[in-house]
Design a protein around this motif. Structure first.
Motif, mmCIF file in Angstrom:
data_model
loop_
_atom_site.group_PDB
_atom_site.id
_atom_site.type_symbol
_atom_site.label_atom_id
_atom_site.label_comp_id
_atom_site.label_asym_id
_atom_site.label_seq_id
_atom_site.Cartn_x
_atom_site.Cartn_y
_atom_site.Cartn_z
ATOM 1 N N ALA A 81 64.002 -23.361 -16.405
ATOM 2 C CA ALA A 81 62.930 -23.677 -16.818
ATOM 3 C C ALA A 81 61.950 -24.576 -15.841
ATOM 4 C CB ALA A 81 62.781 -24.603 -18.277
ATOM 5 N N ALA A 82 62.455 -25.284 -15.225
ATOM 6 C CA ALA A 82 61.818 -26.042 -14.251
ATOM 7 C C ALA A 82 61.549 -25.119 -12.847
ATOM 8 C CB ALA A 82 62.467 -27.465 -13.710
ATOM 9 N N LEU A 83 62.619 -24.492 -12.507
ATOM 10 C CA LEU A 83 62.490 -23.384 -11.453
ATOM 11 C C LEU A 83 61.367 -22.559 -11.645
ATOM 12 C CD1 LEU A 83 63.476 -22.614 -8.809
ATOM 13 C CD2 LEU A 83 65.286 -20.970 -10.001
ATOM 14 N N GLU A 84 61.435 -21.904 -12.827
ATOM 15 C CA GLU A 84 60.375 -20.869 -12.898
ATOM 16 C C GLU A 84 59.143 -21.237 -13.047
ATOM 17 O OE1 GLU A 84 61.092 -17.783 -12.617
ATOM 18 O OE2 GLU A 84 63.268 -17.882 -12.419
ATOM 19 N N GLY A 85 59.037 -22.442 -13.596
ATOM 20 C CA GLY A 85 57.487 -23.229 -13.604
ATOM 21 C C GLY A 85 57.125 -23.378 -12.163
ATOM 22 N N LEU A 86 58.150 -23.986 -11.413
ATOM 23 C CA LEU A 86 57.582 -24.248 -10.060
ATOM 24 C C LEU A 86 57.211 -22.925 -9.175
ATOM 25 C CD1 LEU A 86 60.203 -27.164 -9.223
ATOM 26 C CD2 LEU A 86 57.677 -27.292 -9.401
ATOM 27 N N ARG A 87 58.042 -22.170 -9.528
ATOM 28 C CA ARG A 87 57.882 -20.645 -8.828
ATOM 29 C C ARG A 87 56.489 -19.970 -9.124
ATOM 30 N NH1 ARG A 87 63.956 -17.931 -9.552
ATOM 31 N NH2 ARG A 87 64.696 -18.837 -7.497
ATOM 32 N N SER A 88 55.899 -20.465 -10.462
ATOM 33 C CA SER A 88 54.684 -19.714 -10.709
ATOM 34 C C SER A 88 53.741 -20.188 -10.198
ATOM 35 C CB SER A 88 54.555 -20.038 -12.527
ATOM 36 O OG SER A 88 54.164 -21.314 -12.813
ATOM 37 N N LEU A 89 53.759 -21.407 -9.446
ATOM 38 C CA LEU A 89 52.553 -22.165 -8.511
ATOM 39 C C LEU A 89 52.515 -21.581 -7.306
ATOM 40 C CD1 LEU A 89 53.072 -25.751 -10.220
ATOM 41 C CD2 LEU A 89 51.669 -23.829 -10.929
#
Length: 174
Positions: free
Chosen positions: A79-87
């Motif tokens: 969840a954290a990884l994909e959230g960061l990747r979205s930015l």
């Protein structure tokens, strides 16, 4: 006569880390990513969710996904990884999590793991190393990433929504 010794070894009580149990205050220009992971079993079908909020006035962007055979910790980290990747590169971010494993890994344990060649203090290989390394790389892509813990399942709307999405994603992978 002294009491008999218990056959069970007791781990010494960990020092209590006083963590704020309140939502973070958004710094100027900061994006908040509310994250959660869920797993049916452990291992079993799992789901993750990240709610990306760029301002207090806009609805969050909802991201979620899952895997048919995973663990809760991996879903929390994803969840954290994909959230960061979205930015975009160079973002200023606060990742909000109810996972002490994720928080402690990113703020306390990672520096030591890297220093010891991805070994724990006890000399064992770090579990979930590939995703920890991916998180470390994502953090390095941004101007600033801070980590904030909140207690889960206590009525915080964005934490509850992330949980709903993660649970739904886990169910979809069952």
């Amino acid at each position: 006569m002294p009491p008999a010794k218990s056959p069970y070894r007791r781990r010494p009580a960990a020092k209590s880390k006083s963590l704020p149990d309140v939502p973070p205050e958004r710094a100027l220009g900061e994006t908040l990513i509310w994250t959660d992971g869920a797993c049916q079993g452990n291992p079993g079908p799992g789901g993750w969710a990240a709610l990306v909020t760029t301002s207090d006035d806009e609805a969050p962007i909802e991201l979620s996904g899952g895997a048919p055979h995973t663990t809760n910790n991996i879903m929390e980290m994803t969840a954290a990884l994909e959230g960061l990747r979205s930015l975009p590169d160079g973002s200023t971010v606060c990742v909000v999590t109810d996972s002490r494993y994720l928080l402690d890994g990113m703020t306390s344990w990672m520096a030591g793991w890297k220093k010891r060649g991805w070994k724990t203090a006890g000399g064992d290989p770090v579990k979930n190393r590939a995703i920890w390394e991916a998180l470390d790389a994502e953090v390095g892509r941004h101007a600033s990433v801070r980590w904030h813990w909140v207690r889960g399942h206590v009525g915080n709307a964005l934490n509850e929504r992330a949980d709903e999405l993660a649970v739904a994603a886990a169910a979809a992978n069952a």
